[in-house]
Design a protein around this motif. Structure first.
Motif, short mmCIF file in Angstrom:
data_model
loop_
_atom_site.label_atom_id
_atom_site.label_comp_id
_atom_site.label_asym_id
_atom_site.label_seq_id
_atom_site.Cartn_x
_atom_site.Cartn_y
_atom_site.Cartn_z
N GLY A 1 9.78 -7.74 -13.20
CA GLY A 1 11.17 -7.36 -13.10
C GLY A 1 11.55 -7.10 -11.66
O GLY A 1 10.69 -6.96 -10.78
N LEU A 2 12.85 -7.05 -11.40
CA LEU A 2 13.33 -6.78 -10.05
C LEU A 2 12.90 -5.41 -9.56
O LEU A 2 12.70 -5.19 -8.37
CB LEU A 2 14.85 -6.90 -9.98
CG LEU A 2 15.42 -8.32 -10.11
CD1 LEU A 2 16.93 -8.27 -10.20
CD2 LEU A 2 14.97 -9.18 -8.96
N GLU A 3 12.76 -4.47 -10.50
CA GLU A 3 12.41 -3.11 -10.12
C GLU A 3 10.93 -2.94 -9.80
O GLU A 3 10.52 -1.96 -9.22
CB GLU A 3 12.81 -2.12 -11.23
CG GLU A 3 11.93 -2.17 -12.48
CD GLU A 3 12.20 -3.38 -13.38
OE1 GLU A 3 11.34 -3.65 -14.23
OE2 GLU A 3 13.23 -4.03 -13.24
N LYS A 4 10.10 -3.91 -10.18
CA LYS A 4 8.66 -3.81 -9.94
C LYS A 4 8.37 -4.11 -8.48
O LYS A 4 8.70 -5.18 -7.99
CB LYS A 4 7.90 -4.79 -10.84
CG LYS A 4 6.40 -4.77 -10.64
CD LYS A 4 5.84 -3.41 -10.96
CE LYS A 4 4.35 -3.37 -10.69
NZ LYS A 4 3.86 -2.04 -10.59
N ASN A 5 7.77 -3.17 -7.79
CA ASN A 5 7.47 -3.34 -6.37
C ASN A 5 5.98 -3.53 -6.17
O ASN A 5 5.19 -2.64 -6.48
CB ASN A 5 7.94 -2.12 -5.57
CG ASN A 5 9.45 -1.99 -5.56
OD1 ASN A 5 10.14 -3.00 -5.52
ND2 ASN A 5 9.95 -0.77 -5.61
#
Length: 194
Positions: free
Chosen positions: A131-135
């Motif tokens: 996901g976009l939030e996964k860093n």
């Protein structure tokens, strides 16, 4: 004039024709051999079992045909995956509610990060979906692959909705030793899913 014609024998008049046929056939065989060499040179050497030098020309051509069939199946598989992904994209039309429903159903399709590893003999293909939030840092993924005995030759990513798709291609440094793909996959899952 008549004496000259009577002195020539039928075999002597045919010998240049036979020579031409022999030359044409020899040239054809040389040309075909060159084409076969060119064809087999397009296939990665690790695909030939045993090595290409130990195989007859017919066996090499059989293995080339097998390789082409595997590539065609892989292309079909990737097209099907793309069609499934694009099928979700085609549904994103209409009102804002419909857009939200599609976006949420798509994020449900990829509930958790996905780690897919394909062993291609002397190379690996790594696909990560997050996901976009996964860093996480891509250099950490490359570091894991390097520690496990590979060299990353290409890396790319694309975004689709709220998903990020990473694709990396790595070459095995020592092909006879290989890579423990299950350990690599576990390490990547630990990195991406934590």
């Amino acid at each position: 004039m008549k004496n000259i014609k009577s002195n020539s024998t039928p075999t002597s008049s045919n010998s240049p024709e036979k020579l031409d046929r022999k030359t044409v056939e020899r040239n054809r065989r040389i040309h075909m051999k060159g084409l076969c060499f060119k064809l087999t040179s397009l296939v990665p050497p690790h695909h030939f079992q045993p090595s290409k030098d130990m195989l007859s020309q017919q066996e090499q051509l059989d293995q080339v045909a097998t390789y082409v069939k595997q590539l065609r199946e892989r292309v079909d598989e990737l097209k099907a995956r793309k069609a499934r992904a694009m099928g979700n994209n085609n549904n994103i039309t209409g009102t804002e509610n419909h857009k939200k429903e599609t976006s949420s159903s798509m994020s449900g399709y990829f509930r958790s990060p996905v780690v897919e590893l394909r062993d291609l003999g002397s190379s690996l293909e790594v696909n990560l979906v997050t996901g976009l939030e996964k860093n996480f840092k891509l250099c950490e993924v490359i570091g894991i692959l390097h520690e496990e005995g590979t060299e990353v030759v290409s890396a790319g990513f694309s975004t689709f909705g709220d998903r990020v798709f990473h694709t990396l291609h790595a070459q095995v440094r020592v092909s006879r030793v290989g890579v423990e793909t299950s350990r690599v996959c576990q390490r990547l899952q630990d990195l991406v899913c934590s």
